[in-house]
Design a protein around this motif. Structure first.
Motif, PDB file in Angstrom:
ATOM      1  N   GLY A  54     113.767  -1.103  66.115  1.00 39.76           N
ATOM      2  CA  GLY A  54     112.852   0.011  66.310  1.00 39.76           C
ATOM      3  C   GLY A  54     112.396   0.116  67.751  1.00 39.76           C
ATOM      4  O   GLY A  54     112.337   1.212  68.316  1.00 39.76           O
ATOM      5  N   ARG A  55     112.085  -1.004  68.357  1.00 40.75           N
ATOM      6  CA  ARG A  55     111.660  -1.004  69.754  1.00 40.75           C
ATOM      7  C   ARG A  55     112.767  -0.470  70.658  1.00 40.75           C
ATOM      8  O   ARG A  55     112.497   0.231  71.629  1.00 40.75           O
ATOM      9  CB  ARG A  55     111.277  -2.411  70.188  1.00 40.75           C
ATOM     10  CG  ARG A  55     110.034  -2.982  69.514  1.00 40.75           C
ATOM     11  CD  ARG A  55     109.719  -4.383  70.036  1.00 40.75           C
ATOM     12  NE  ARG A  55     109.388  -4.328  71.458  1.00 40.75           N
ATOM     13  CZ  ARG A  55     108.176  -4.091  71.944  1.00 40.75           C
ATOM     14  NH1 ARG A  55     107.164  -3.885  71.114  1.00 40.75           N
ATOM     15  NH2 ARG A  55     107.967  -4.062  73.233  1.00 40.75           N
ATOM     16  N   GLY A  56     114.012  -0.800  70.316  1.00 39.63           N
ATOM     17  CA  GLY A  56     115.136  -0.345  71.124  1.00 39.63           C
ATOM     18  C   GLY A  56     115.676   1.010  70.726  1.00 39.63           C
ATOM     19  O   GLY A  56     116.577   1.533  71.379  1.00 39.63           O
ATOM     20  N   LEU A  57     115.143   1.600  69.660  1.00 38.57           N
ATOM     21  CA  LEU A  57     115.574   2.897  69.137  1.00 38.57           C
ATOM     22  C   LEU A  57     117.090   2.908  68.924  1.00 38.57           C
ATOM     23  O   LEU A  57     117.791   3.828  69.325  1.00 38.57           O
ATOM     24  CB  LEU A  57     115.158   4.027  70.083  1.00 38.57           C
ATOM     25  CG  LEU A  57     115.012   5.425  69.458  1.00 38.57           C
ATOM     26  CD1 LEU A  57     113.890   5.422  68.433  1.00 38.57           C
ATOM     27  CD2 LEU A  57     114.709   6.472  70.522  1.00 38.57           C
ATOM     28  N   CYS A  58     117.571   1.856  68.295  1.00 34.59           N
ATOM     29  CA  CYS A  58     119.007   1.641  68.138  1.00 34.59           C
ATOM     30  C   CYS A  58     119.556   2.454  66.955  1.00 34.59           C
ATOM     31  O   CYS A  58     119.063   2.319  65.829  1.00 34.59           O
ATOM     32  CB  CYS A  58     119.278   0.159  67.924  1.00 34.59           C
ATOM     33  SG  CYS A  58     121.016  -0.246  67.718  1.00 34.59           S
ATOM     34  N   PRO A  59     120.590   3.285  67.165  1.00 36.00           N
ATOM     35  CA  PRO A  59     121.135   4.116  66.087  1.00 36.00           C
ATOM     36  C   PRO A  59     122.281   3.473  65.320  1.00 36.00           C
ATOM     37  O   PRO A  59     122.919   4.139  64.499  1.00 36.00           O
ATOM     38  CB  PRO A  59     121.633   5.350  66.850  1.00 36.00           C
ATOM     39  CG  PRO A  59     122.128   4.779  68.146  1.00 36.00           C
ATOM     40  CD  PRO A  59     121.186   3.638  68.478  1.00 36.00           C
ATOM     41  N   GLU A  60     122.562   2.199  65.551  1.00 34.53           N
ATOM     42  CA  GLU A  60     123.658   1.554  64.836  1.00 34.53           C
ATOM     43  C   GLU A  60     123.349   1.505  63.329  1.00 34.53           C
ATOM     44  O   GLU A  60     122.194   1.366  62.933  1.00 34.53           O
ATOM     45  CB  GLU A  60     123.888   0.146  65.376  1.00 34.53           C
ATOM     46  CG  GLU A  60     124.384   0.102  66.808  1.00 34.53           C
ATOM     47  CD  GLU A  60     125.733   0.763  66.987  1.00 34.53           C
ATOM     48  OE1 GLU A  60     126.624   0.561  66.135  1.00 34.53           O
ATOM     49  OE2 GLU A  60     125.905   1.507  67.979  1.00 34.53           O
ATOM     50  N   PRO A  61     124.379   1.614  62.490  1.00 34.29           N
ATOM     51  CA  PRO A  61     124.176   1.732  61.027  1.00 34.29           C
ATOM     52  C   PRO A  61     123.866   0.401  60.350  1.00 34.29           C
ATOM     53  O   PRO A  61     124.543  -0.018  59.405  1.00 34.29           O
ATOM     54  CB  PRO A  61     125.513   2.311  60.552  1.00 34.29           C
ATOM     55  CG  PRO A  61     126.499   1.773  61.534  1.00 34.29           C
ATOM     56  CD  PRO A  61     125.792   1.752  62.864  1.00 34.29           C
ATOM     57  N   ILE A  62     122.823  -0.250  60.805  1.00 27.94           N
ATOM     58  CA  ILE A  62     122.493  -1.581  60.290  1.00 27.94           C
ATOM     59  C   ILE A  62     121.714  -1.492  58.978  1.00 27.94           C
ATOM     60  O   ILE A  62     121.789  -2.393  58.138  1.00 27.94           O
ATOM     61  CB  ILE A  62     121.721  -2.374  61.358  1.00 27.94           C
ATOM     62  CG1 ILE A  62     122.617  -2.544  62.592  1.00 27.94           C
ATOM     63  CG2 ILE A  62     121.295  -3.748  60.846  1.00 27.94           C
ATOM     64  CD1 ILE A  62     121.950  -3.202  63.762  1.00 27.94           C
ATOM     65  N   LEU A  63     120.985  -0.398  58.770  1.00 28.27           N
ATOM     66  CA  LEU A  63     120.260  -0.237  57.507  1.00 28.27           C
ATOM     67  C   LEU A  63     121.220  -0.226  56.327  1.00 28.27           C
ATOM     68  O   LEU A  63     120.992  -0.904  55.322  1.00 28.27           O
ATOM     69  CB  LEU A  63     119.441   1.053  57.540  1.00 28.27           C
ATOM     70  CG  LEU A  63     118.710   1.406  56.239  1.00 28.27           C
ATOM     71  CD1 LEU A  63     117.619   0.379  55.937  1.00 28.27           C
ATOM     72  CD2 LEU A  63     118.109   2.815  56.329  1.00 28.27           C
ATOM     73  N   ALA A  64     122.302   0.540  56.430  1.00 28.01           N
ATOM     74  CA  ALA A  64     123.283   0.608  55.353  1.00 28.01           C
ATOM     75  C   ALA A  64     123.934  -0.745  55.123  1.00 28.01           C
ATOM     76  O   ALA A  64     124.190  -1.151  53.976  1.00 28.01           O
ATOM     77  CB  ALA A  64     124.348   1.656  55.683  1.00 28.01           C
ATOM     78  N   THR A  65     124.191  -1.468  56.208  1.00 26.65           N
ATOM     79  CA  THR A  65     124.806  -2.785  56.090  1.00 26.65           C
ATOM     80  C   THR A  65     123.863  -3.769  55.406  1.00 26.65           C
ATOM     81  O   THR A  65     124.281  -4.580  54.576  1.00 26.65           O
ATOM     82  CB  THR A  65     125.195  -3.318  57.480  1.00 26.65           C
ATOM     83  OG1 THR A  65     126.145  -2.433  58.056  1.00 26.65           O
ATOM     84  CG2 THR A  65     125.788  -4.708  57.385  1.00 26.65           C
ATOM     85  N   LEU A  66     122.584  -3.711  55.765  1.00 26.39           N
ATOM     86  CA  LEU A  66     121.597  -4.572  55.114  1.00 26.39           C
ATOM     87  C   LEU A  66     121.636  -4.395  53.600  1.00 26.39           C
ATOM     88  O   LEU A  66     121.721  -5.371  52.841  1.00 26.39           O
ATOM     89  CB  LEU A  66     120.195  -4.236  55.644  1.00 26.39           C
ATOM     90  CG  LEU A  66     119.018  -4.710  54.781  1.00 26.39           C
ATOM     91  CD1 LEU A  66     118.907  -6.228  54.798  1.00 26.39           C
ATOM     92  CD2 LEU A  66     117.715  -4.061  55.226  1.00 26.39           C
ATOM     93  N   MET A  67     121.573  -3.146  53.137  1.00 26.32           N
ATOM     94  CA  MET A  67     121.524  -2.903  51.696  1.00 26.32           C
ATOM     95  C   MET A  67     122.829  -3.289  51.017  1.00 26.32           C
ATOM     96  O   MET A  67     122.827  -3.883  49.933  1.00 26.32           O
ATOM     97  CB  MET A  67     121.184  -1.436  51.439  1.00 26.32           C
ATOM     98  CG  MET A  67     119.780  -1.049  51.913  1.00 26.32           C
ATOM     99  SD  MET A  67     119.287   0.630  51.451  1.00 26.32           S
ATOM    100  CE  MET A  67     120.352   1.604  52.531  1.00 26.32           C
ATOM    101  N   SER A  68     123.948  -2.968  51.637  1.00 28.28           N
ATOM    102  CA  SER A  68     125.236  -3.252  51.006  1.00 28.28           C
ATOM    103  C   SER A  68     125.535  -4.750  50.960  1.00 28.28           C
ATOM    104  O   SER A  68     126.035  -5.253  49.945  1.00 28.28           O
ATOM    105  CB  SER A  68     126.361  -2.496  51.721  1.00 28.28           C
ATOM    106  OG  SER A  68     126.404  -2.798  53.090  1.00 28.28           O
ATOM    107  N   VAL A  69     125.208  -5.481  52.030  1.00 24.93           N
ATOM    108  CA  VAL A  69     125.521  -6.909  52.029  1.00 24.93           C
ATOM    109  C   VAL A  69     124.619  -7.671  51.060  1.00 24.93           C
ATOM    110  O   VAL A  69     125.054  -8.626  50.398  1.00 24.93           O
ATOM    111  CB  VAL A  69     125.437  -7.504  53.461  1.00 24.93           C
ATOM    112  CG1 VAL A  69     123.998  -7.690  53.913  1.00 24.93           C
ATOM    113  CG2 VAL A  69     126.186  -8.833  53.527  1.00 24.93           C
ATOM    114  N   ARG A  70     123.377  -7.244  50.916  1.00 19.50           N
ATOM    115  CA  ARG A  70     122.491  -7.914  49.958  1.00 19.50           C
ATOM    116  C   ARG A  70     122.915  -7.614  48.522  1.00 19.50           C
ATOM    117  O   ARG A  70     122.892  -8.499  47.656  1.00 19.50           O
ATOM    118  CB  ARG A  70     121.032  -7.485  50.194  1.00 19.50           C
ATOM    119  CG  ARG A  70     120.435  -8.105  51.444  1.00 19.50           C
ATOM    120  CD  ARG A  70     118.973  -7.716  51.595  1.00 19.50           C
ATOM    121  NE  ARG A  70     118.104  -8.344  50.623  1.00 19.50           N
ATOM    122  CZ  ARG A  70     117.489  -9.516  50.795  1.00 19.50           C
ATOM    123  NH1 ARG A  70     117.675 -10.202  51.911  1.00 19.50           N
ATOM    124  NH2 ARG A  70     116.682  -9.991  49.868  1.00 19.50           N
TER     125      ARG A  70
END
Length: 352
Positions: free
Chosen positions: A79-95
């Motif tokens: 959030g601090r870096g305003l990063c647009p990489e798709p890490i949210l989707a990866t978090l949910m899918s890997v869990r």
């Protein structure tokens, strides 16, 4: 209660902050978010090498973290870096994959060899109970029919974990080559529509309703932490601007009314941080859904307040594309709408 990060989490936080500052500055971000796939595959690979994905999975499932505080540590820095990489989707899918026991899939995702997205919601279905996408057996495999809407991180993904209805409940399926309609999101990053027309799929679990809900709650917690990081930077920008902008021969930061507004924003951030910490401590328990919903409801209300206040205190410059603050304000406003807005979360709290 000690709210300080552990040594390992502090190291992860510092490493990620340095990386984003050195390799993913504001100009780099803006150069990526307007053209497909709306992120940088090269930067994605580098972030994977830093161990971000492994931090989302417990040690007994192949990772080295998996707790709520591991998620918040990563996403606050994003959030601090305003990063647009798709890490949210990866978090949910890997869990979700880890909870379903898909060890090989989890291993590939942690290593960065495979990037999956998480497709749950539909144009007319904002909860698992309303899902209409169907999964039917076909020979030794399965076929899916339906449509998934606003699937985060879909452009360029290697596949999708798809929630679909089975005779046993709501199952989870891997689709390797989905038909997609990709687009950029208004606040950065990519999403898309997933078209499932007799799409071949591999069954991960025929009844994964609870696992899907747990993955979604992990995603909501991540959004709360990301919002806290965005808020901090945005308020810091606003205070710095107040110190530089002059009116009547002196900095407007000397005006008491504006000081009060800045202090109010700082207090709101601490409330959001506190409730995010509480929600992180409950992740993995039976009460996780309620506390995550409470956190996201407050984050949604506060995010709107801080984005509006920051723009008003900046004046016209706060609305310009060239000024980073406008992008932080936009992202903060849009976080509320992801994975259920503040009103949807309020209904979840009431139901609990």
């Amino acid at each position: 209660m000690d709210f300080k990060l552990t040594e390992d989490r502090q190291m992860l936080s510092d490493t990620l902050r340095r990386y984003l500052a050195d390799q993913y500055d504001f100009e780099t971000r803006n150069g990526l978010i307007e053209t497909a796939p709306y992120h940088s595959p090269a930067k994605w690979a580098e972030l994977s090498e830093l161990g971000l994905i492994g931090a989302f999975v417990p040690e007994d499932q192949g990772g080295f973290g998996g707790a709520g505080f591991d998620i918040t540590t990563v996403f606050e820095e994003l959030g601090r870096g305003l990063c647009p990489e798709p890490i949210l989707a990866t978090l949910m899918s890997v869990r979700a994959a880890a909870d379903c026991g898909a060890e090989e899939l989890v291993e590939d995702m942690i290593a960065g060899a495979k990037r999956l997205t998480f497709a749950v919601f539909e144009p007319d279905a904002d909860s698992l109970a309303l899902i209409r996408t169907s999964a039917d057996k076909s020979g030794d495999g399965w076929v899916l029919n339906g449509r998934k809407s606003v699937v985060y991180g879909l452009p360029g993904a290697d596949g999708a974990l798809v929630a679909a209805r089975t005779e046993a409940g709501v199952g989870l399926f891997l689709v390797d080559s989905p038909e997609t309609i990709d687009y950029a999101m208004i606040d950065g990053g990519g999403a898309g529509e997933l078209i499932l027309d007799s799409a071949a799929a591999t069954c991960i679990s025929e009844d994964a309703g609870d696992i899907i809900e747990a993955a979604l709650d992990a995603g909501r917690l991540a959004l709360c932490a990301e919002a806290v990081g965005v808020m901090e930077v945005l308020v810091d920008m606003t205070v710095d601007y107040l110190k530089q902008r002059k009116q009547f021969g002196r900095p407007i930061a000397s005006f008491q009314a504006l000081q009060h507004r800045a202090v109010d924003m700082a207090i709101e951030i601490e409330q959001c941080r506190a409730i995010t910490i509480l929600a992180a401590s409950k992740l993995g328990t039976d009460e996780a859904g309620k506390f995550v919903a409470m956190a996201k409801n407050l984050i949604g209300r506060t995010g709107l307040l801080i984005s509006e206040e920051s723009i008003q205190l900046h004046g016209g410059i706060g609305m310009t594309w060239e000024y980073p603050g406008s992008h932080y304000a936009k992202r903060l406003s849009m976080i509320d709408h992801q994975l259920g807005d503040r009103y949807a979360q309020l209904h979840r709290v009431m139901a609990a």
